[in-house]
Design a protein around this motif. Sequence first.
Motif, PDB file in Angstrom:
ATOM      1  N   ALA A 119      -2.790 -11.078  34.784  1.00  0.00           N
ATOM      2  CA  ALA A 119      -1.583 -10.897  35.591  1.00  0.00           C
ATOM      3  C   ALA A 119      -0.588 -11.984  35.218  1.00  0.00           C
ATOM      4  O   ALA A 119      -0.970 -13.098  34.826  1.00  0.00           O
ATOM      5  N   TRP A 120       0.691 -11.654  35.337  1.00  0.00           N
ATOM      6  CA  TRP A 120       1.744 -12.607  35.012  1.00  0.00           C
ATOM      7  C   TRP A 120       1.909 -13.585  36.161  1.00  0.00           C
ATOM      8  O   TRP A 120       2.089 -13.184  37.317  1.00  0.00           O
ATOM      9  N   ALA A 121       1.863 -14.881  35.855  1.00  0.00           N
ATOM     10  CA  ALA A 121       1.945 -15.918  36.886  1.00  0.00           C
ATOM     11  C   ALA A 121       3.346 -16.479  37.076  1.00  0.00           C
ATOM     12  O   ALA A 121       3.524 -17.541  37.653  1.00  0.00           O
ATOM     13  N   GLY A 122       4.368 -15.778  36.570  1.00  0.00           N
ATOM     14  CA  GLY A 122       5.736 -16.081  36.984  1.00  0.00           C
ATOM     15  C   GLY A 122       6.614 -16.852  36.028  1.00  0.00           C
ATOM     16  O   GLY A 122       7.787 -17.072  36.330  1.00  0.00           O
ATOM     17  N   ILE A 123       6.124 -17.260  34.855  1.00  0.00           N
ATOM     18  CA  ILE A 123       6.955 -17.990  33.887  1.00  0.00           C
ATOM     19  C   ILE A 123       6.793 -17.328  32.524  1.00  0.00           C
ATOM     20  O   ILE A 123       5.677 -16.967  32.140  1.00  0.00           O
ATOM     21  N   ALA A 124       7.895 -17.186  31.807  1.00  0.00           N
ATOM     22  CA  ALA A 124       7.853 -16.578  30.475  1.00  0.00           C
ATOM     23  C   ALA A 124       8.860 -17.252  29.563  1.00  0.00           C
ATOM     24  O   ALA A 124       9.925 -17.697  30.015  1.00  0.00           O
ATOM     25  N   ARG A 125       8.513 -17.364  28.282  1.00  0.00           N
ATOM     26  CA  ARG A 125       9.470 -17.756  27.252  1.00  0.00           C
ATOM     27  C   ARG A 125       9.790 -16.514  26.452  1.00  0.00           C
ATOM     28  O   ARG A 125       8.876 -15.842  25.945  1.00  0.00           O
ATOM     29  N   LEU A 126      11.060 -16.181  26.333  1.00  0.00           N
ATOM     30  CA  LEU A 126      11.473 -14.922  25.739  1.00  0.00           C
ATOM     31  C   LEU A 126      12.520 -15.145  24.663  1.00  0.00           C
ATOM     32  O   LEU A 126      13.359 -16.050  24.764  1.00  0.00           O
ATOM     33  N   ASP A 127      12.479 -14.289  23.670  1.00  0.00           N
ATOM     34  CA  ASP A 127      13.556 -14.220  22.696  1.00  0.00           C
ATOM     35  C   ASP A 127      14.714 -13.456  23.341  1.00  0.00           C
ATOM     36  O   ASP A 127      14.506 -12.528  24.121  1.00  0.00           O
ATOM     37  N   ALA A 128      15.944 -13.843  23.003  1.00  0.00           N
ATOM     38  CA  ALA A 128      17.118 -13.181  23.594  1.00  0.00           C
ATOM     39  C   ALA A 128      17.156 -11.693  23.271  1.00  0.00           C
ATOM     40  O   ALA A 128      17.775 -10.909  24.006  1.00  0.00           O
ATOM     41  N   ARG A 129      16.456 -11.275  22.209  1.00  0.00           N
ATOM     42  CA  ARG A 129      16.443  -9.854  21.858  1.00  0.00           C
ATOM     43  C   ARG A 129      15.770  -9.005  22.923  1.00  0.00           C
ATOM     44  O   ARG A 129      16.017  -7.805  23.025  1.00  0.00           O
ATOM     45  N   ARG A 130      14.893  -9.624  23.713  1.00  0.00           N
ATOM     46  CA  ARG A 130      14.203  -8.856  24.758  1.00  0.00           C
ATOM     47  C   ARG A 130      15.209  -8.321  25.777  1.00  0.00           C
ATOM     48  O   ARG A 130      15.052  -7.219  26.291  1.00  0.00           O
ATOM     49  N   LEU A 131      16.244  -9.095  26.064  1.00  0.00           N
ATOM     50  CA  LEU A 131      17.265  -8.629  27.007  1.00  0.00           C
ATOM     51  C   LEU A 131      18.010  -7.423  26.445  1.00  0.00           C
ATOM     52  O   LEU A 131      18.329  -6.474  27.179  1.00  0.00           O
ATOM     53  N   ALA A 132      18.283  -7.466  25.147  1.00  0.00           N
ATOM     54  CA  ALA A 132      18.953  -6.324  24.522  1.00  0.00           C
ATOM     55  C   ALA A 132      18.075  -5.083  24.574  1.00  0.00           C
ATOM     56  O   ALA A 132      18.560  -3.962  24.797  1.00  0.00           O
ATOM     57  N   GLU A 133      16.767  -5.265  24.385  1.00  0.00           N
ATOM     58  CA  GLU A 133      15.844  -4.129  24.471  1.00  0.00           C
ATOM     59  C   GLU A 133      15.828  -3.538  25.871  1.00  0.00           C
ATOM     60  O   GLU A 133      15.840  -2.316  26.049  1.00  0.00           O
ATOM     61  N   VAL A 134      15.802  -4.407  26.878  1.00  0.00           N
ATOM     62  CA  VAL A 134      15.777  -3.927  28.263  1.00  0.00           C
ATOM     63  C   VAL A 134      17.111  -3.285  28.631  1.00  0.00           C
ATOM     64  O   VAL A 134      17.160  -2.315  29.386  1.00  0.00           O
ATOM     65  N   ALA A 135      18.210  -3.814  28.072  1.00  0.00           N
ATOM     66  CA  ALA A 135      19.526  -3.245  28.363  1.00  0.00           C
ATOM     67  C   ALA A 135      19.642  -1.808  27.893  1.00  0.00           C
ATOM     68  O   ALA A 135      20.438  -1.022  28.439  1.00  0.00           O
TER      69      ALA A 135
END
Length: 392
Positions: A135-151
Amino acid sequence: MLAGLLFAVQDAEDRPGMLAATLPFAGVTLIEYQARLLAATGASQIVIVVSRLTPELLGAIARIGRRGISVDTVRSAAEASARLHPLAQIIAVADGLITTDAVIAPFSEDGGDALLVVASGIATPDYELIGGGLAWAGIARLDARRLAEVAAMPSDYDVQSALLHAAAQSGARHIALPAGDANAGHGVERRGAALEERSRAVMMATLATRSSWFDRWIVRPIAGFVLPPLVRRTASTAAVAAGGGVAVLLGFGLTLMGYNAAGLIAVLAGTIVAAMAERTAWLRDETRLERALRLEILAVPALAALLLGYSLDSVAATDSALVIALVLVVAAGLAERAASVPRAAWWGSPPAYLATLAVLTLVRLPMTGLALTAIYAFATLGATIELLRRQA
């Protein structure tokens, strides 16, 4: 470039009309506390995904901005992507998450996508499952491309959940939530009534990460009794700091009058109070007071040692005690300057030297106390230098 991504979407469970992110947390709001953790990791920009802009949230955003951090509010992943640099590394913190700087620090390091995880069998209901028994415990390091994918997804998605699963599907590295005291207080909380206990647990966790034996064996046990009323703001941090200052001045006066043991005990008590106030000021985001107290904790033991040397020499009509005190202060100052590396538990610190000196003076060995404490400071300095040489 390091940026932070926060969420102010979910409502508080026990306070209708209030966002969970704006619940009071130790004198600030929860989202302000999250922003401070991100700032400590080096984030220069924070983007907040909001569902609505409430007066409490607007006030919190204004206070975050006064720290010199760029703050933007958005309502979608597309808006967030447009505000962030395309090469930015993003640290995302879940809506309503309470954590500590020790838990979030590894996510500021360079690398690809990473998720803080915990076994699903011991996860709370507020942690989102990501498969594989985790389960995800609330913190993530993400590449900015992930936001574009979700958009590019349909507009009715939940931004936080969509980002999480986009990172998980991209093969994000899993970082396990630390066990034990380091993660005390960590968790998602949307009830105002439960935040007081969480804030106390977070404070104790920050003390637990300090490796000095003085912090672990003296400050932390006392903090367990003292911090709850401080966190509830029954007394202001400035008032507590002033009380510690009075004790220190009283101790200085007693030492100059020749009451060395009583004087050092009073100075030590004032230093412990200052340590409590410093951690409380950090939690409440009272930056100037925190810095002042940190300097006091470093300077007061040095002054106490010099005053003890002067007091002993005034009786014996020699200069030997003051010379040893000066050597102690120089060695301790160099050791403290060099000790940016992780400390071993036995290493000294200014309050630890003061405690050692106070105990030996209490058993009527003040001159021996100065000599042994100086040797302790030199041992700490030597160990620090050796460690730095091995790391070079």
